[in-house]
Design a protein around this motif. Sequence first.
Motif, PDB file in Angstrom:
ATOM      1  N   GLU A  85       0.804  -1.220   0.000  1.00 36.42           N
ATOM      2  CA  GLU A  85       0.000   0.000   0.000  1.00 36.42           C
ATOM      3  C   GLU A  85       0.840   1.275   0.000  1.00 36.42           C
ATOM      4  O   GLU A  85       0.488   2.262  -0.638  1.00 36.42           O
ATOM      5  CB  GLU A  85      -0.940   0.007   1.213  1.00 36.42           C
ATOM      6  CG  GLU A  85      -1.987  -1.086   1.181  1.00 36.42           C
ATOM      7  CD  GLU A  85      -2.963  -0.915   0.025  1.00 36.42           C
ATOM      8  OE1 GLU A  85      -3.423   0.215  -0.207  1.00 36.42           O
ATOM      9  OE2 GLU A  85      -3.231  -1.918  -0.670  1.00 36.42           O
ATOM     10  N   THR A  86       1.970   1.280   0.732  1.00 37.80           N
ATOM     11  CA  THR A  86       2.760   2.504   0.883  1.00 37.80           C
ATOM     12  C   THR A  86       3.833   2.651  -0.192  1.00 37.80           C
ATOM     13  O   THR A  86       3.959   3.703  -0.816  1.00 37.80           O
ATOM     14  CB  THR A  86       3.416   2.547   2.279  1.00 37.80           C
ATOM     15  OG1 THR A  86       2.414   2.385   3.277  1.00 37.80           O
ATOM     16  CG2 THR A  86       4.124   3.879   2.494  1.00 37.80           C
ATOM     17  N   LEU A  87       4.607   1.593  -0.411  1.00 38.00           N
ATOM     18  CA  LEU A  87       5.701   1.670  -1.386  1.00 38.00           C
ATOM     19  C   LEU A  87       5.267   1.268  -2.787  1.00 38.00           C
ATOM     20  O   LEU A  87       6.023   1.462  -3.743  1.00 38.00           O
ATOM     21  CB  LEU A  87       6.870   0.791  -0.932  1.00 38.00           C
ATOM     22  CG  LEU A  87       7.573   1.249   0.350  1.00 38.00           C
ATOM     23  CD1 LEU A  87       8.682   0.278   0.727  1.00 38.00           C
ATOM     24  CD2 LEU A  87       8.128   2.666   0.199  1.00 38.00           C
ATOM     25  N   GLY A  88       4.070   0.705  -2.929  1.00 39.49           N
ATOM     26  CA  GLY A  88       3.525   0.446  -4.258  1.00 39.49           C
ATOM     27  C   GLY A  88       3.983  -0.832  -4.923  1.00 39.49           C
ATOM     28  O   GLY A  88       3.853  -0.976  -6.146  1.00 39.49           O
ATOM     29  N   LEU A  89       4.501  -1.793  -4.154  1.00 42.14           N
ATOM     30  CA  LEU A  89       4.836  -3.084  -4.758  1.00 42.14           C
ATOM     31  C   LEU A  89       3.561  -3.819  -5.140  1.00 42.14           C
ATOM     32  O   LEU A  89       2.546  -3.727  -4.450  1.00 42.14           O
ATOM     33  CB  LEU A  89       5.641  -3.932  -3.771  1.00 42.14           C
ATOM     34  CG  LEU A  89       7.045  -3.457  -3.386  1.00 42.14           C
ATOM     35  CD1 LEU A  89       7.592  -4.337  -2.280  1.00 42.14           C
ATOM     36  CD2 LEU A  89       7.972  -3.484  -4.587  1.00 42.14           C
ATOM     37  N   SER A  90       3.600  -4.538  -6.233  1.00 40.82           N
ATOM     38  CA  SER A  90       2.464  -5.378  -6.587  1.00 40.82           C
ATOM     39  C   SER A  90       2.410  -6.573  -5.644  1.00 40.82           C
ATOM     40  O   SER A  90       3.399  -6.905  -4.995  1.00 40.82           O
ATOM     41  CB  SER A  90       2.588  -5.862  -8.033  1.00 40.82           C
ATOM     42  OG  SER A  90       3.695  -6.744  -8.170  1.00 40.82           O
ATOM     43  N   THR A  91       1.260  -7.227  -5.572  1.00 42.51           N
ATOM     44  CA  THR A  91       1.169  -8.411  -4.727  1.00 42.51           C
ATOM     45  C   THR A  91       2.130  -9.499  -5.199  1.00 42.51           C
ATOM     46  O   THR A  91       2.710 -10.225  -4.392  1.00 42.51           O
ATOM     47  CB  THR A  91      -0.269  -8.962  -4.716  1.00 42.51           C
ATOM     48  OG1 THR A  91      -0.696  -9.187  -6.065  1.00 42.51           O
ATOM     49  CG2 THR A  91      -1.222  -7.986  -4.056  1.00 42.51           C
ATOM     50  N   ALA A  92       2.335  -9.585  -6.506  1.00 41.14           N
ATOM     51  CA  ALA A  92       3.273 -10.576  -7.042  1.00 41.14           C
ATOM     52  C   ALA A  92       4.701 -10.251  -6.611  1.00 41.14           C
ATOM     53  O   ALA A  92       5.470 -11.146  -6.237  1.00 41.14           O
ATOM     54  CB  ALA A  92       3.170 -10.636  -8.561  1.00 41.14           C
ATOM     55  N   ALA A  93       5.059  -8.962  -6.664  1.00 44.17           N
ATOM     56  CA  ALA A  93       6.403  -8.563  -6.263  1.00 44.17           C
ATOM     57  C   ALA A  93       6.617  -8.797  -4.772  1.00 44.17           C
ATOM     58  O   ALA A  93       7.684  -9.254  -4.345  1.00 44.17           O
ATOM     59  CB  ALA A  93       6.637  -7.094  -6.609  1.00 44.17           C
ATOM     60  N   PHE A  94       5.595  -8.493  -3.970  1.00 43.83           N
ATOM     61  CA  PHE A  94       5.718  -8.696  -2.528  1.00 43.83           C
ATOM     62  C   PHE A  94       5.827 -10.187  -2.209  1.00 43.83           C
ATOM     63  O   PHE A  94       6.619 -10.598  -1.356  1.00 43.83           O
ATOM     64  CB  PHE A  94       4.519  -8.083  -1.807  1.00 43.83           C
ATOM     65  CG  PHE A  94       4.626  -8.120  -0.309  1.00 43.83           C
ATOM     66  CD1 PHE A  94       5.472  -7.248   0.362  1.00 43.83           C
ATOM     67  CD2 PHE A  94       3.894  -9.033   0.429  1.00 43.83           C
ATOM     68  CE1 PHE A  94       5.579  -7.284   1.746  1.00 43.83           C
ATOM     69  CE2 PHE A  94       3.996  -9.081   1.812  1.00 43.83           C
ATOM     70  CZ  PHE A  94       4.835  -8.198   2.477  1.00 43.83           C
ATOM     71  N   ALA A  95       5.046 -11.000  -2.900  1.00 46.94           N
ATOM     72  CA  ALA A  95       5.128 -12.443  -2.699  1.00 46.94           C
ATOM     73  C   ALA A  95       6.503 -12.967  -3.107  1.00 46.94           C
ATOM     74  O   ALA A  95       7.079 -13.836  -2.442  1.00 46.94           O
ATOM     75  CB  ALA A  95       4.030 -13.147  -3.497  1.00 46.94           C
ATOM     76  N   THR A  96       7.055 -12.437  -4.205  1.00 48.60           N
ATOM     77  CA  THR A  96       8.392 -12.842  -4.640  1.00 48.60           C
ATOM     78  C   THR A  96       9.428 -12.464  -3.603  1.00 48.60           C
ATOM     79  O   THR A  96      10.359 -13.231  -3.314  1.00 48.60           O
ATOM     80  CB  THR A  96       8.738 -12.181  -5.982  1.00 48.60           C
ATOM     81  OG1 THR A  96       7.773 -12.578  -6.975  1.00 48.60           O
ATOM     82  CG2 THR A  96      10.128 -12.583  -6.450  1.00 48.60           C
ATOM     83  N   LEU A  97       9.271 -11.267  -3.007  1.00 50.38           N
ATOM     84  CA  LEU A  97      10.190 -10.829  -1.962  1.00 50.38           C
ATOM     85  C   LEU A  97      10.160 -11.786  -0.780  1.00 50.38           C
ATOM     86  O   LEU A  97      11.211 -12.189  -0.265  1.00 50.38           O
ATOM     87  CB  LEU A  97       9.817  -9.421  -1.511  1.00 50.38           C
ATOM     88  CG  LEU A  97      10.560  -8.881  -0.282  1.00 50.38           C
ATOM     89  CD1 LEU A  97      12.053  -8.780  -0.566  1.00 50.38           C
ATOM     90  CD2 LEU A  97       9.997  -7.507   0.121  1.00 50.38           C
ATOM     91  N   LEU A  98       8.958 -12.176  -0.341  1.00 50.16           N
ATOM     92  CA  LEU A  98       8.854 -13.125   0.766  1.00 50.16           C
ATOM     93  C   LEU A  98       9.493 -14.466   0.409  1.00 50.16           C
ATOM     94  O   LEU A  98      10.136 -15.104   1.246  1.00 50.16           O
ATOM     95  CB  LEU A  98       7.385 -13.324   1.136  1.00 50.16           C
ATOM     96  CG  LEU A  98       6.644 -12.124   1.733  1.00 50.16           C
ATOM     97  CD1 LEU A  98       5.207 -12.498   2.051  1.00 50.16           C
ATOM     98  CD2 LEU A  98       7.347 -11.607   2.983  1.00 50.16           C
ATOM     99  N   SER A  99       9.328 -14.882  -0.850  1.00 52.76           N
ATOM    100  CA  SER A  99       9.909 -16.147  -1.293  1.00 52.76           C
ATOM    101  C   SER A  99      11.433 -16.091  -1.276  1.00 52.76           C
ATOM    102  O   SER A  99      12.100 -17.017  -0.791  1.00 52.76           O
ATOM    103  CB  SER A  99       9.409 -16.493  -2.699  1.00 52.76           C
ATOM    104  OG  SER A  99       8.010 -16.626  -2.724  1.00 52.76           O
ATOM    105  N   VAL A 100      11.980 -15.012  -1.818  1.00 52.40           N
ATOM    106  CA  VAL A 100      13.435 -14.854  -1.834  1.00 52.40           C
ATOM    107  C   VAL A 100      13.980 -14.826  -0.409  1.00 52.40           C
ATOM    108  O   VAL A 100      14.979 -15.477  -0.086  1.00 52.40           O
ATOM    109  CB  VAL A 100      13.829 -13.577  -2.590  1.00 52.40           C
ATOM    110  CG1 VAL A 100      15.317 -13.260  -2.399  1.00 52.40           C
ATOM    111  CG2 VAL A 100      13.510 -13.714  -4.072  1.00 52.40           C
ATOM    112  N   SER A 101      13.308 -14.075   0.455  1.00 49.96           N
ATOM    113  CA  SER A 101      13.738 -13.995   1.848  1.00 49.96           C
ATOM    114  C   SER A 101      13.709 -15.366   2.507  1.00 49.96           C
ATOM    115  O   SER A 101      14.608 -15.717   3.283  1.00 49.96           O
ATOM    116  CB  SER A 101      12.826 -13.019   2.610  1.00 49.96           C
ATOM    117  OG  SER A 101      13.197 -12.937   3.965  1.00 49.96           O
ATOM    118  N   SER A 102      12.699 -16.169   2.189  1.00 49.43           N
ATOM    119  CA  SER A 102      12.592 -17.506   2.772  1.00 49.43           C
ATOM    120  C   SER A 102      13.698 -18.421   2.263  1.00 49.43           C
ATOM    121  O   SER A 102      14.275 -19.206   3.025  1.00 49.43           O
ATOM    122  CB  SER A 102      11.225 -18.113   2.445  1.00 49.43           C
ATOM    123  OG  SER A 102      10.189 -17.350   3.009  1.00 49.43           O
TER     124      SER A 102
END
Length: 408
Positions: free
Chosen positions: A39-56
């Motif tokens: 909501e604040t930085l404007g990442l798409s849900t796909a990008a945010f999900a990818t970020l969580l995946s990479v972090s994991s």
Amino acid sequence: MSSAPRPRMPVTALLGANMFFSGVTFASTAPYASIVGVETLGLSTAAFATLLSVSSIVGAFLSLGLGYLSDRLPDRRILVLAAALAGMIGHGLIYLFPSQSVFLLAMGVVMPLGLSMFSQSFAYTRVFYNRHNPARADFMVSALRTVFTVAWTVVPPLAGYVAARYSVFNVYLISALSYGLCGTIFIVMMTDRATLVPNAPPASVAPAPSGAAVRRRLPFPILSGVVGLTVIATAMRLAGVGMPLLIVTDLGGSLTDVGLYAGIAAGLELPFMLGWGYLLARLSKESILIFNGLLFALYLLLATGVRSVGDILWLQGINGIATAALMSVNISYLQDAIKGRVGLSTSLMDVVSISATLLGAAAFGLLGAGGDYRLVIAGAAAIAGLGALVMLAGNLNRLRGPRPSRPA
């Protein structure tokens, strides 16, 4: 009675303070991570999900490395200090330089090490009490887990007020300072040599178990339990990402409402954690976890039909009962899975957590792509129910009463 030298400082109080501030690092940021990213930085849900995946994925490799190091370093507190420093840097960068690129760098590269402070602190706590007061080691781990939950009770409403009154990025300042305090606590402890718990020399470390030995240590009922817990934890991660977005977007709630929701849920967990701990003498861990996996699924299913923030808050009674068991009984269950192996058990906790985060991120990327967060919560409900059924399938004969401890 242990012959180890007695520490001159109040180690239990220091470990309690460390666990509280460790809880602050999670409680001040976890309810707002998806809001900041999407909501604040404007990442798409796909990008945010990818970020969580990479972090994991980074966290999975890191966990294996830390597990290898923990049995070889002369002082395992070094790992806690490294994690505290990484957490302070990662969340400090998000506060100081709030942008998509910094958020991606901090969460994907730096914070996997910072997030390991939780398990590394518990690993040190276990071996410390195993050496100085082995009869109370299990109790102390349980008590300190409750202190962690206290932070989740008091911090989210405060963090929500700070985020709404000033900036949502201020929650990362709270977390960075808390990481710094955790590191300071362990630096203070390192001035007392009696708090050092030396590792066994490398020559005494048992060889890696063979495939047959692993199967003996993790028979099918235990394996199905671990898999079931991983699936239920996946639902919890998915709900943890989707519920704040549901509150803010679909229900028109504020950041303060998100903090209130998280705080009420954690507050209700405290008495129920004690209650489930009492029932462990009468019920098996499997029956408690299966029941609460299904109860958590019911909570999420009911949440898909809410019409106001108030409805969500009323449902926290169910959430508190279920989450209390799923966040406390699961620790003792996993620690009993590989009896007598503290390092391996800690790694198993990390494997479940990291796997759940990775699977939850993938599920969020699929279910949240259209911005329908009720669908995300419905998906989490189905996943939680599936996890409980997986655990049930392998443990039908273990539901009548507490399971005797397995030999080491």
